[in-house]
Design a protein around this motif. Structure first.
Motif, PDB file in Angstrom:
ATOM      1  N   CYS A   1       3.811   9.359  -7.828  1.00  0.00           N
ATOM      2  CA  CYS A   1       2.351   9.415  -7.770  1.00  0.00           C
ATOM      3  C   CYS A   1       1.937  10.828  -7.403  1.00  0.00           C
ATOM      4  CB  CYS A   1       1.785   8.413  -6.762  1.00  0.00           C
ATOM      5  SG  CYS A   1       2.316   8.653  -5.047  1.00  0.00           S
ATOM      6  N   GLY A   2       0.769  11.224  -7.849  1.00  0.00           N
ATOM      7  CA  GLY A   2       0.296  12.577  -7.581  1.00  0.00           C
ATOM      8  C   GLY A   2      -1.000  12.858  -8.291  1.00  0.00           C
ATOM      9  N   ILE A   3      -1.340  14.136  -8.358  1.00  0.00           N
ATOM     10  CA  ILE A   3      -2.571  14.579  -9.017  1.00  0.00           C
ATOM     11  C   ILE A   3      -2.204  15.573 -10.107  1.00  0.00           C
ATOM     12  CG2 ILE A   3      -4.717  15.872  -8.747  1.00  0.00           C
ATOM     13  CD1 ILE A   3      -5.036  14.688  -6.013  1.00  0.00           C
ATOM     14  N   GLU A   4      -2.654  15.277 -11.312  1.00  0.00           N
ATOM     15  CA  GLU A   4      -2.422  16.186 -12.432  1.00  0.00           C
ATOM     16  C   GLU A   4      -3.511  17.244 -12.434  1.00  0.00           C
ATOM     17  OE1 GLU A   4      -2.093  16.189 -17.317  1.00  0.00           O
ATOM     18  OE2 GLU A   4      -2.453  14.322 -16.228  1.00  0.00           O
ATOM     19  N   ARG A   5      -3.117  18.477 -12.295  1.00  0.00           N
ATOM     20  CA  ARG A   5      -4.099  19.560 -12.236  1.00  0.00           C
ATOM     21  C   ARG A   5      -4.538  19.974 -13.630  1.00  0.00           C
ATOM     22  NH1 ARG A   5      -1.061  23.227  -7.596  1.00  0.00           N
ATOM     23  NH2 ARG A   5      -1.290  21.723  -5.900  1.00  0.00           N
TER      24      ARG A   5
ATOM     25  N   TRP B   1      -0.130   7.136 -11.292  1.00  0.00           N
ATOM     26  CA  TRP B   1       1.007   6.357 -10.797  1.00  0.00           C
ATOM     27  C   TRP B   1       1.856   6.021 -12.011  1.00  0.00           C
ATOM     28  CZ3 TRP B   1       3.595   4.907  -6.597  1.00  0.00           C
ATOM     29  CH2 TRP B   1       4.347   3.721  -6.595  1.00  0.00           C
ATOM     30  N   CYS B   2       3.115   6.452 -12.017  1.00  0.00           N
ATOM     31  CA  CYS B   2       3.981   6.219 -13.177  1.00  0.00           C
ATOM     32  C   CYS B   2       5.364   5.774 -12.721  1.00  0.00           C
ATOM     33  CB  CYS B   2       4.071   7.465 -14.054  1.00  0.00           C
ATOM     34  SG  CYS B   2       4.847   8.915 -13.269  1.00  0.00           S
ATOM     35  N   LYS B   3       6.089   5.094 -13.619  1.00  0.00           N
ATOM     36  CA  LYS B   3       7.428   4.600 -13.322  1.00  0.00           C
ATOM     37  C   LYS B   3       8.454   5.523 -13.974  1.00  0.00           C
ATOM     38  CE  LYS B   3      10.071   0.342 -12.891  1.00  0.00           C
ATOM     39  NZ  LYS B   3      10.053  -1.136 -13.066  1.00  0.00           N
ATOM     40  N   VAL B   4       9.412   5.981 -13.168  1.00  0.00           N
ATOM     41  CA  VAL B   4      10.384   6.967 -13.622  1.00  0.00           C
ATOM     42  C   VAL B   4      11.482   6.296 -14.441  1.00  0.00           C
ATOM     43  CG1 VAL B   4      12.077   8.693 -12.891  1.00  0.00           C
ATOM     44  CG2 VAL B   4       9.924   8.436 -11.630  1.00  0.00           C
ATOM     45  N   GLY B   5      11.696   6.829 -15.634  1.00  0.00           N
ATOM     46  CA  GLY B   5      12.799   6.391 -16.481  1.00  0.00           C
ATOM     47  C   GLY B   5      13.860   7.460 -16.546  1.00  0.00           C
ATOM     48  N   ARG B   6      14.718   7.388 -17.530  1.00  0.00           N
ATOM     49  CA  ARG B   6      15.807   8.361 -17.632  1.00  0.00           C
ATOM     50  C   ARG B   6      15.320   9.751 -18.003  1.00  0.00           C
ATOM     51  NH1 ARG B   6      21.115   5.497 -20.394  1.00  0.00           N
ATOM     52  NH2 ARG B   6      21.441   3.918 -18.772  1.00  0.00           N
ATOM     53  N   THR B   7      14.322   9.809 -18.878  1.00  0.00           N
ATOM     54  CA  THR B   7      13.868  11.127 -19.351  1.00  0.00           C
ATOM     55  C   THR B   7      12.377  11.372 -19.130  1.00  0.00           C
ATOM     56  OG1 THR B   7      13.496  10.229 -21.582  1.00  0.00           O
ATOM     57  CG2 THR B   7      15.663  11.196 -21.120  1.00  0.00           C
ATOM     58  N   SER B   8      11.632  10.348 -18.749  1.00  0.00           N
ATOM     59  CA  SER B   8      10.189  10.524 -18.610  1.00  0.00           C
ATOM     60  C   SER B   8       9.643   9.561 -17.571  1.00  0.00           C
ATOM     61  CB  SER B   8       9.490  10.281 -19.962  1.00  0.00           C
ATOM     62  OG  SER B   8       9.722   8.954 -20.395  1.00  0.00           O
ATOM     63  N   CYS B   9       8.361   9.706 -17.279  1.00  0.00           N
ATOM     64  CA  CYS B   9       7.688   8.842 -16.303  1.00  0.00           C
ATOM     65  C   CYS B   9       6.555   8.124 -17.032  1.00  0.00           C
ATOM     66  CB  CYS B   9       7.147   9.692 -15.150  1.00  0.00           C
ATOM     67  SG  CYS B   9       6.761   8.746 -13.657  1.00  0.00           S
ATOM     68  N   THR B  10       6.708   6.828 -17.248  1.00  0.00           N
ATOM     69  CA  THR B  10       5.738   6.042 -18.012  1.00  0.00           C
ATOM     70  C   THR B  10       4.507   5.728 -17.174  1.00  0.00           C
ATOM     71  OG1 THR B  10       7.539   5.032 -19.264  1.00  0.00           O
ATOM     72  CG2 THR B  10       5.395   3.952 -19.376  1.00  0.00           C
ATOM     73  N   LEU B  11       3.351   6.145 -17.648  1.00  0.00           N
ATOM     74  CA  LEU B  11       2.113   5.953 -16.908  1.00  0.00           C
ATOM     75  C   LEU B  11       1.768   4.475 -16.773  1.00  0.00           C
ATOM     76  CD1 LEU B  11      -0.331   7.377 -15.572  1.00  0.00           C
ATOM     77  CD2 LEU B  11      -1.492   7.230 -17.789  1.00  0.00           C
TER      78      LEU B  11
ATOM     79  N   VAL C   1      -2.196   3.939  -3.528  1.00  0.00           N
ATOM     80  CA  VAL C   1      -2.032   3.015  -4.656  1.00  0.00           C
ATOM     81  C   VAL C   1      -1.820   1.630  -4.064  1.00  0.00           C
ATOM     82  CG1 VAL C   1      -0.636   2.372  -6.653  1.00  0.00           C
ATOM     83  CG2 VAL C   1      -1.040   4.779  -6.145  1.00  0.00           C
ATOM     84  N   LEU C   2      -2.670   0.680  -4.450  1.00  0.00           N
ATOM     85  CA  LEU C   2      -2.577  -0.688  -3.962  1.00  0.00           C
ATOM     86  C   LEU C   2      -2.100  -1.592  -5.100  1.00  0.00           C
ATOM     87  CD1 LEU C   2      -6.061  -0.854  -2.170  1.00  0.00           C
ATOM     88  CD2 LEU C   2      -3.909  -0.043  -1.235  1.00  0.00           C
ATOM     89  N   ILE C   3      -1.085  -2.397  -4.831  1.00  0.00           N
ATOM     90  CA  ILE C   3      -0.549  -3.327  -5.837  1.00  0.00           C
ATOM     91  C   ILE C   3      -0.386  -4.687  -5.185  1.00  0.00           C
ATOM     92  CG2 ILE C   3       1.278  -3.752  -7.531  1.00  0.00           C
ATOM     93  CD1 ILE C   3       2.123  -0.842  -7.234  1.00  0.00           C
ATOM     94  N   ASN C   4      -0.810  -5.753  -5.872  1.00  0.00           N
ATOM     95  CA  ASN C   4      -0.608  -7.097  -5.339  1.00  0.00           C
ATOM     96  C   ASN C   4       0.052  -8.009  -6.370  1.00  0.00           C
ATOM     97  OD1 ASN C   4      -2.767  -8.124  -7.023  1.00  0.00           O
ATOM     98  ND2 ASN C   4      -4.240  -7.373  -5.512  1.00  0.00           N
ATOM     99  N   ASP C   5       0.269  -9.249  -5.974  1.00  0.00           N
ATOM    100  CA  ASP C   5       0.967 -10.233  -6.812  1.00  0.00           C
ATOM    101  C   ASP C   5       2.299  -9.658  -7.308  1.00  0.00           C
ATOM    102  OD1 ASP C   5       1.314 -12.691  -8.038  1.00  0.00           O
ATOM    103  OD2 ASP C   5       0.373 -12.066  -9.902  1.00  0.00           O
ATOM    104  N   LEU C   6       3.086  -9.122  -6.377  1.00  0.00           N
ATOM    105  CA  LEU C   6       4.334  -8.438  -6.721  1.00  0.00           C
ATOM    106  C   LEU C   6       5.337  -9.373  -7.396  1.00  0.00           C
ATOM    107  CD1 LEU C   6       4.856  -6.344  -3.461  1.00  0.00           C
ATOM    108  CD2 LEU C   6       4.241  -5.453  -5.721  1.00  0.00           C
TER     109      LEU C   6
ATOM    110  N   THR D   1       0.862  -1.179   0.000  1.00  0.00           N
ATOM    111  CA  THR D   1       0.000   0.000   0.000  1.00  0.00           C
ATOM    112  C   THR D   1       0.897   1.226   0.000  1.00  0.00           C
ATOM    113  OG1 THR D   1      -1.734  -1.157   1.235  1.00  0.00           O
ATOM    114  CG2 THR D   1      -1.805   1.249   1.228  1.00  0.00           C
ATOM    115  N   ILE D   2       0.770   2.065  -1.019  1.00  0.00           N
ATOM    116  CA  ILE D   2       1.628   3.249  -1.144  1.00  0.00           C
ATOM    117  C   ILE D   2       0.804   4.504  -0.872  1.00  0.00           C
ATOM    118  CG2 ILE D   2       3.094   4.588  -2.693  1.00  0.00           C
ATOM    119  CD1 ILE D   2       2.618   1.245  -3.945  1.00  0.00           C
ATOM    120  N   PRO D   3       1.080   5.229   0.202  1.00  0.00           N
ATOM    121  CA  PRO D   3       0.378   6.493   0.457  1.00  0.00           C
ATOM    122  C   PRO D   3       0.911   7.596  -0.439  1.00  0.00           C
ATOM    123  CG  PRO D   3       1.969   6.084   2.189  1.00  0.00           C
ATOM    124  CD  PRO D   3       2.031   4.888   1.279  1.00  0.00           C
ATOM    125  N   CYS D   4       0.011   8.366  -1.005  1.00  0.00           N
ATOM    126  CA  CYS D   4       0.389   9.476  -1.884  1.00  0.00           C
ATOM    127  C   CYS D   4      -0.182  10.774  -1.332  1.00  0.00           C
ATOM    128  CB  CYS D   4      -0.116   9.235  -3.304  1.00  0.00           C
ATOM    129  SG  CYS D   4       0.607   7.786  -4.091  1.00  0.00           S
TER     130      CYS D   4
END
Length: 450
Positions: free
Chosen positions: A203-207, A149-159, A188-193, A133-136
């Motif tokens: 993670c955040g809110i896009e305004r 929720w996106c994964k950070v790469g070298r130049t961008s964050c993949t949704l 953000v809840l993730i299972n079967d890791l 469980t990830i608090p944001c």
């Protein structure tokens, strides 16, 4: 040699005269635990000059205002800089190894009079096959904007997922974004890791104006785990019923257990131990037996309908701690066995009336990518499931069965299959008859000749 992965923030911001703390997380291996840790600044010529290292070295320019603390048992080391100056702005690296060419991660530090201080990097530890469980804490109380929720790469964050229903293909059925709280925070809840889930996320809110407030998170999944891999696929028969076990950590005391229906990154509550039952499931969904010692509870779903097919989540909650696991159900018109006979009990149909069939559709949509520091759109392809169900193939490994349609076909075409068997016998009878007639004719001719 150093090996594994190293994670850390890609951007830091601090005010003039203030301070920043940068945390680097590394794989806990013998080499990494005992090797040199360092913090260096990249000069205009591309060379990264050491500011401080765990061997006791500190650059003269930073003496008295920089420190490095290594915690090998946690796979973490922290660099703190105080008395920040505008000249401290620049590109830095935190790394492991005897030189700056080892294992490292780069980041940009911005120091200004009105800088927004960066939130500290969160570390979330997870077990293989388990859940997190990830608090944001977005800090956005204005409302509006989608949660992401996106994964950070070298130049961008993949949704990977957002509150508008987008879910990446690899996370279908196993990630959920909760509704916003009054403070603007969400989870953000993730299972079967799996091991590949380890990495740096945001993670955040896009305004609505295009800017977004975000929190950087390092998710580290243990390479070994005592948790077994649970069956994720169940099969049921239309009109029948099935029961399946939900698992949770028996060492923890959970106040509430529940079942929810997963769809497009959100999970709607269907049943809980407080007595709640969703209106559309009343009379056919109930909690069964519970075994706290083994960390299991049973859910029974009867009068199965075709539209019941899809993803379901078992959830056990106690305060802020939560354990989730997912299971995908397929419903067939014919009797078929389950892939998990220990936890699932299919029953023969009790109703002959057909139910409305829900036709799942999958479509490929462009997934947005969040550029580092700004919001941009790109064309990363992802798959999001639309509709109320996702049906599985009717054939299940290790199971054998015959559909009613196939049984009827076999019985109605039985005569045609008997014909090939009767032809040889008929031919033999004809041969015998011809032989007998020929012998009788020869006998008759002899008598007439005499």
């Amino acid at each position: 040699p150093v090996s594994g992965s190293l994670y850390g923030s890609r951007f830091l911001a601090g005010g003039v005269g203030g301070s920043i703390t940068h945390r680097c997380f590394y794989s806990i291996t013998p080499a990494n635990k005992h090797d040199r840790k360092y913090w260096c600044k990249v000069a205009g010529n591309g060379v990264c000059y050491t500011v401080i290292s765990s061997t006791g070295y500190t650059s003269e320019e930073y003496v008295g205002r920089v420190s490095l603390q290594d915690v090998p048992q946690n796979g973490t080391f922290m660099v703190t800089m105080t008395g920040l100056k505008s000249s401290d702005t620049g590109r830095y690296q935190c790394g492991i190894g005897p030189t700056s060419g080892g294992l490292y991660v780069s980041l940009n530090l911005t120091v200004s009079a009105e800088a927004n201080v960066s939130r500290p990097l969160q570390l979330i530890q997870g077990e293989l096959h388990g859940s997190v469980t990830i608090p944001c804490p977005s800090g956005d109380t204005q409302g509006g904007g989608k949660r992401f929720w996106c994964k950070v790469g070298r130049t961008s964050c993949t949704l990977i997922a957002d509150s508008n229903g987008y879910v990446g293909r690899r996370h279908l059925g196993r990630i959920s974004i909760t509704p916003r709280e009054s403070s603007g925070a969400f989870k953000v809840l993730i299972n079967d890791l799996v091991k590949e889930d380890s990495g740096l996320y945001r993670c955040g809110i896009e305004r609505l104006n295009g800017w977004h407030s975000s929190q950087e998170v390092v998710l580290r999944v243990a390479t070994a785990s005592a948790l077994p891999r649970r069956p994720k696929f169940l099969s049921g028969t239309f009109g029948g019923s099935l029961s399946f076990k939900c698992h949770y950590d028996p060492k923890r005391s959970y106040e509430q257990k529940s079942l929810c229906r997963w769809q497009e990154g959100s999970c709607s509550l269907l049943l809980d131990t407080d007595g709640f039952v969703h209106e559309s499931y009343k009379g056919r969904l109930q909690m069964g037996s519970s075994d706290p010692g083994c960390g299991t509870y049973t859910v029974v779903l009867s009068q199965l309908r075709l539209e019941d097919a899809g993803w379901y989540w078992c959830r056990a909650k106690s305060g802020h701690a939560e354990h989730t696991s997912s299971v995908k159900l397929s419903v067939h018109k014919e009797i078929c066995s389950s892939q998990d006979p220990e936890t699932t009990t299919p029953v023969k149909p009790t109703s002959a009336s057909p139910a409305a069939s829900s036709t799942p559709t999958q479509r490929s949509i462009p997934g947005p990518m969040y550029a580092m520091g700004t919001v941009t759109k790109s064309t990363t392809a992802g798959i999001v499931t639309k509709g109320t169900s996702t049906l599985l193939p009717t054939a299940t490994p290790g199971a054998f069965g015959t559909s009613p349609g196939e049984t009827y076909h076999e019985s109605s075409s039985g005569e045609s299959r008997l014909l090939p068997l009767a032809l040889p016998a008929l031919a033999l009878l004809i041969c015998i008859a011809v032989t007998v007639l020929t012998l009788a004719k020869m006998k008759l001719q002899r008598k007439m000749g005499k």
